[in-house]
Scaffold this motif. Structure first.
Motif, PDB file in Angstrom:
ATOM      1  N   TRP A 185     -23.967  24.116 -24.419  1.00 33.86           N
ATOM      2  CA  TRP A 185     -23.182  25.318 -24.740  1.00 33.86           C
ATOM      3  C   TRP A 185     -21.747  25.045 -24.308  1.00 33.86           C
ATOM      4  O   TRP A 185     -21.516  24.601 -23.186  1.00 33.86           O
ATOM      5  CB  TRP A 185     -23.726  26.540 -23.998  1.00 33.86           C
ATOM      6  N   LEU A 188     -17.987  26.301 -23.467  1.00 38.72           N
ATOM      7  CA  LEU A 188     -17.170  27.459 -23.100  1.00 38.72           C
ATOM      8  C   LEU A 188     -15.704  27.024 -23.169  1.00 38.72           C
ATOM      9  O   LEU A 188     -15.240  26.274 -22.314  1.00 38.72           O
ATOM     10  CB  LEU A 188     -17.530  27.919 -21.686  1.00 38.72           C
ATOM     11  N   PRO A 189     -14.969  27.489 -24.188  1.00 44.18           N
ATOM     12  CA  PRO A 189     -13.583  27.035 -24.345  1.00 44.18           C
ATOM     13  C   PRO A 189     -12.661  27.653 -23.295  1.00 44.18           C
ATOM     14  O   PRO A 189     -12.827  28.806 -22.903  1.00 44.18           O
ATOM     15  CB  PRO A 189     -13.189  27.525 -25.745  1.00 44.18           C
ATOM     16  N   GLU A 190     -11.702  26.834 -22.883  1.00 44.83           N
ATOM     17  CA  GLU A 190     -10.749  27.276 -21.858  1.00 44.83           C
ATOM     18  C   GLU A 190      -9.338  27.005 -22.362  1.00 44.83           C
ATOM     19  O   GLU A 190      -9.049  25.916 -22.867  1.00 44.83           O
ATOM     20  CB  GLU A 190     -11.016  26.489 -20.569  1.00 44.83           C
ATOM     21  N   MET A 191      -8.465  27.978 -22.198  1.00 46.85           N
ATOM     22  CA  MET A 191      -7.093  27.835 -22.692  1.00 46.85           C
ATOM     23  C   MET A 191      -6.211  27.261 -21.593  1.00 46.85           C
ATOM     24  O   MET A 191      -6.318  27.674 -20.445  1.00 46.85           O
ATOM     25  CB  MET A 191      -6.571  29.187 -23.148  1.00 46.85           C
ATOM     26  N   PHE A 229     -10.527  31.719 -20.023  1.00 43.02           N
ATOM     27  CA  PHE A 229     -11.544  31.335 -20.996  1.00 43.02           C
ATOM     28  C   PHE A 229     -11.371  32.125 -22.289  1.00 43.02           C
ATOM     29  O   PHE A 229     -10.804  33.225 -22.298  1.00 43.02           O
ATOM     30  CB  PHE A 229     -12.938  31.564 -20.420  1.00 43.02           C
ATOM     31  N   LEU A 230     -11.889  31.513 -23.355  1.00 41.93           N
ATOM     32  CA  LEU A 230     -11.829  32.155 -24.667  1.00 41.93           C
ATOM     33  C   LEU A 230     -13.229  32.608 -25.074  1.00 41.93           C
ATOM     34  O   LEU A 230     -14.140  31.781 -25.161  1.00 41.93           O
ATOM     35  CB  LEU A 230     -11.295  31.156 -25.703  1.00 41.93           C
ATOM     36  N   THR A 235     -25.311  36.982 -30.533  1.00 46.09           N
ATOM     37  CA  THR A 235     -26.066  35.964 -29.804  1.00 46.09           C
ATOM     38  C   THR A 235     -25.112  34.907 -29.230  1.00 46.09           C
ATOM     39  O   THR A 235     -25.336  34.388 -28.146  1.00 46.09           O
ATOM     40  CB  THR A 235     -27.103  35.300 -30.730  1.00 46.09           C
ATOM     41  N   ARG A 236     -24.050  34.585 -29.985  1.00 49.55           N
ATOM     42  CA  ARG A 236     -23.051  33.630 -29.477  1.00 49.55           C
ATOM     43  C   ARG A 236     -22.303  34.249 -28.295  1.00 49.55           C
ATOM     44  O   ARG A 236     -22.058  33.594 -27.275  1.00 49.55           O
ATOM     45  CB  ARG A 236     -22.085  33.259 -30.616  1.00 49.55           C
ATOM     46  N   GLY A 261     -24.457  34.104 -25.247  1.00 46.16           N
ATOM     47  CA  GLY A 261     -24.430  32.746 -24.701  1.00 46.16           C
ATOM     48  C   GLY A 261     -23.161  32.477 -23.918  1.00 46.16           C
ATOM     49  O   GLY A 261     -23.190  31.868 -22.839  1.00 46.16           O
ATOM     50  N   ASP A 262     -22.032  32.931 -24.446  1.00 47.11           N
ATOM     51  CA  ASP A 262     -20.756  32.739 -23.736  1.00 47.11           C
ATOM     52  C   ASP A 262     -20.767  33.458 -22.389  1.00 47.11           C
ATOM     53  O   ASP A 262     -20.266  32.944 -21.391  1.00 47.11           O
ATOM     54  CB  ASP A 262     -19.587  33.261 -24.585  1.00 47.11           C
ATOM     55  N   ALA A 322     -22.928  31.430 -20.106  1.00 45.46           N
ATOM     56  CA  ALA A 322     -22.236  30.181 -19.743  1.00 45.46           C
ATOM     57  C   ALA A 322     -21.107  30.455 -18.754  1.00 45.46           C
ATOM     58  O   ALA A 322     -20.871  29.672 -17.828  1.00 45.46           O
ATOM     59  CB  ALA A 322     -21.697  29.506 -21.003  1.00 45.46           C
ATOM     60  N   LEU A 323     -20.439  31.567 -18.944  1.00 45.37           N
ATOM     61  CA  LEU A 323     -19.358  31.939 -18.023  1.00 45.37           C
ATOM     62  C   LEU A 323     -19.921  32.172 -16.622  1.00 45.37           C
ATOM     63  O   LEU A 323     -19.374  31.682 -15.622  1.00 45.37           O
ATOM     64  CB  LEU A 323     -18.649  33.199 -18.542  1.00 45.37           C
ATOM     65  N   ALA A 342     -22.726  30.962 -15.417  1.00 40.58           N
ATOM     66  CA  ALA A 342     -23.207  29.676 -14.888  1.00 40.58           C
ATOM     67  C   ALA A 342     -22.031  28.835 -14.390  1.00 40.58           C
ATOM     68  O   ALA A 342     -22.123  28.186 -13.344  1.00 40.58           O
ATOM     69  CB  ALA A 342     -23.980  28.929 -15.970  1.00 40.58           C
TER      70      ALA A 342
END
Lengths: 223, 402
Positions: A16, A18-21, B185-186, B387-388, B391-392, B395-396, B398
């Motif tokens: 998975w 997780l994008p970071e700017m 984060f985005l 659902t995405r 998940g984000d 993940a954030l 975690a």
């Protein structure tokens, strides 16, 4: 004849992202170049290797973010084409890839009298990013080609990315985990060679998943 | 009537293959950990709408998820509304003394809230100040849903003093990111494919709803769903439709409306109605906020969907339309450019003429419409479903709890 069985099972992992700017942005190609020289290598990786993860179902115009930005936002199709042909897997490491992108842009700018930039209101700046990639075991383990093929139809495309792109791009392996396992464990070098030719920078991850299934089916039919 | 809240399993057939298993595996990283979301309101607004869906899914995934809001007997201070407006770049006077009201209100609310959790996520402006009352344990995240790409400096400088005390910030678009000493984060917003606004509708249901709304289905329908304000450019859409109409017989449906406290919007609404009054093929529908099924039916009945904004936050209407396999012609603004892949799922345009040209092209080529529509649905499936977003969020958590 019984199907070849691997001594070591293939463990499917997925991921998975997780994008970071990074808070850096470029409004013209000179600024893009200057930031490129300074950003962390993770950012180079994000905009080249892992672009396909964000285009997993639908491929974009070009397979990396630099080319797409030049072509679409700056409307510099020439630079877009020059950057679009870059295949990240052809470079020994990320510093070499960074150097190639930087010199390509530098050469391009040397031939121009002015620096192409986005038109105010009609183009987006380039936003530099990186990402945290969490690797996740799927719990799926296979020992035969048929099991491998069946698992491919059910796992998410993040697993295709992890075993195909991360394996080579971040973990520095010579070939994808799929090709390596099929060759070393199932002793199917021809199938491994075919799998090794699949390029995630020319097809979407979903296309590649389908192609992997087809290749496995063909090999099973021949057996 | 309120909608039933779906379970994770309900998304198996609509999310990308393997997603439900992936989410369950991902959630193992944070199982039993506590996350607390704090929003301004627990009842109204987009944030409440998201949390109503997300919090039960987090709980189902094994996270101890809580949700508090600052709704109370006393109204939030006026400065919160002003800050909200000013952060989005609109003109707003910010007298220095009103900042004290903001602090006083949040300090009082903080005292009545239990803010202990492994991860605390505060949403938007007012709850951000709760960070001053953060306990020593736990990671704190500021979740910004606003378009803060061009904030009034005075407003941002005030809010920034709170934001820097968080462990991370989350924005909806890269252009909203700020100069901050914390990770940013985005996380894109998402649509719920099982909600009334997006779930599948039977053809007979669509026919019935359009008949009820007085929109015949005898010719192609061009549609824009957006409130009537100048940034959504409804008059530009009408101009584009007129250019299209010279070559293709079609209808335009504008679904919108104006807030009664917005004089500009009311005036614009009158102009839109005036334009429509001379054209039987131009329909202006002012639907209430709960008319989700009606919007769903209109999007499904449309041939092309416009989102011709000149300024936009994220613009989730684009994802809604693409989910219904419709090609989208969007303005070059905000999150529209993140959703529309040019010539793959639709087109972004910069002018009335550009919008008209692309609409003519699409009406002349049903195969192109189908190709863009199919790609759009797949693009949404991969990137803009709830659902995405779930998940984000996992993940954030975690990442912060590593």
């Amino acid at each position: 004849m019984s199907e070849p069985t691997a001594r070591t099972a293939f463990h499917f992992h997925t991921c998975w992202e997780l994008p970071e700017m990074l808070g850096r942005r470029a409004f013209d190609e000179r600024e893009l170049l200057e930031h490129l020289e300074e950003v962390p290598l993770d950012s180079i990786y994000f905009h080249t290797h892992s672009s396909c993860l964000r285009q997993r179902g639908v491929p974009g115009v070009y397979p990396n973010d630099f080319a797409t930005w030049a072509a679409i936002q700056v409307r510099d199709r020439v630079l877009g084409e020059k950057l679009g042909i870059i295949d990240p897997h052809e470079y020994a490491d990320l510093e070499s890839l960074r150097a190639e992108v930087v010199s390509l842009i530098d050469d391009h700018l040397a031939q121009l009298r002015s620096v192409p930039r986005i038109m105010f209101g009609f183009g987006e700046p380039f936003y530099f990013m990186q990402s945290r990639v969490l690797e996740i075991p799927t719990g799926v383990k296979v020992r035969t080609l048929r099991e491998f093929r069946d698992a491919l139809t059910t796992i998410d495309s993040g697993a295709v990315y992890l075993h195909l792109v991360e394996a080579r791009g971040r973990k520095g392996r010579r070939r994808s985990d799929f090709a390596a396992w099929v060759d070393e464990q199932l002793k199917l070098p021809d199938l491994a060679a075919r799998m090794g030719r699949l390029n995630p920078f020319q097809q979407s991850l979903e296309d590649i998943r389908r192609r992997l299934v087809t290749l496995a089916d063909e090999a099973l039919d021949r057996a | 009537m309120s909608e039933a809240v779906p379970t994770l399993e309900d998304y198996r057939d609509v999310a990308p293959p393997g997603t439900v298993e992936l989410l369950r595996r991902l959630s193992e990283r944070v199982r039993g950990r506590r996350v607390l979301h704090v929003s301004t309101s627990g009842k109204v607004g987009g944030v409440a709408e998201i949390l109503r869906r997300l919090v039960p899914l987090l709980e189902e995934a094994g996270v101890d998820a809580g949700w508090e809001s600052l709704d109370g007997e006393e109204a939030a201070p006026q400065v919160a509304v002003r800050l909200h407006t000013a952060l989005q770049g609109d003109e707003e006077r910010m007298p220095p003394e009103t900042f004290d009201d903001f602090r006083t209100f949040t300090r009082a609310r903080a005292a009545s809230l239990e803010l202990t959790a492994d991860v605390v996520v505060t949403h938007d402006v007012l709850p951000a100040a709760l960070v001053d009352a953060r306990p020593p344990e736990g990671a704190w995240v500021w979740r910004c849903h606003l378009d803060v790409s061009r904030p009034q400096r005075r407003a941002w400088t005030f809010l920034r003093q709170f934001v820097v005390k968080f462990d991370a910030a989350v924005f909806s678009l890269p252009s909203f990111a700020q100069r901050l000493p914390i990770p940013q984060f985005l996380v894109y917003p998402s649509i719920d494919p099982l909600s009334d606004k997006n779930r599948d509708l039977a053809p007979s249901e669509i026919d019935a709803i359009l008949a009820q709304l007085g929109v015949p289905r005898d010719k192609p329908i061009l549609l824009q769903v957006a409130r009537f304000d100048r940034f959504k450019d409804p008059l530009g859409v009408i101009d584009a439709y007129r250019l299209v109409k010279r070559q293709h017989d079609c209808r335009l449906v504008l679904v919108g409306g104006a807030e009664s406290d917005d004089p500009g919007g009311v005036e614009l609404s009158a102009d839109v109605r005036e334009a429509a009054s001379h054209d039987p093929d131009l329909h202006v529908l002012e639907l209430p906020a709960h008319a989700r099924r009606e919007v769903n039916a209109l999007q499904r009945a449309a041939t092309i969907v416009f989102q011709k904004s000149t300024r936009e936050g994220f613009g989730l209407g684009v994802a809604e339309a693409m989910w219904k396999s419709k090609p989208v012609i969007g303005g070059f603004a905000g999150g529209i450019t993140a959703q529309v892949i040019y010539d793959v799922t639709g087109y972004t345009v910069n002018s009335v003429e550009g919008a008209a040209f692309r609409a003519r092209q699409l009406l002349a080529d049903p195969e192109l419409c189908a190709r863009l529509g199919a790609a759009g649905r797949e693009h949404v499936r991969q990137n803009f479903l709830i659902t995405r977003q779930l998940g984000d969020e996992l993940a954030l958590m975690a990442t912060l709890l590593r």
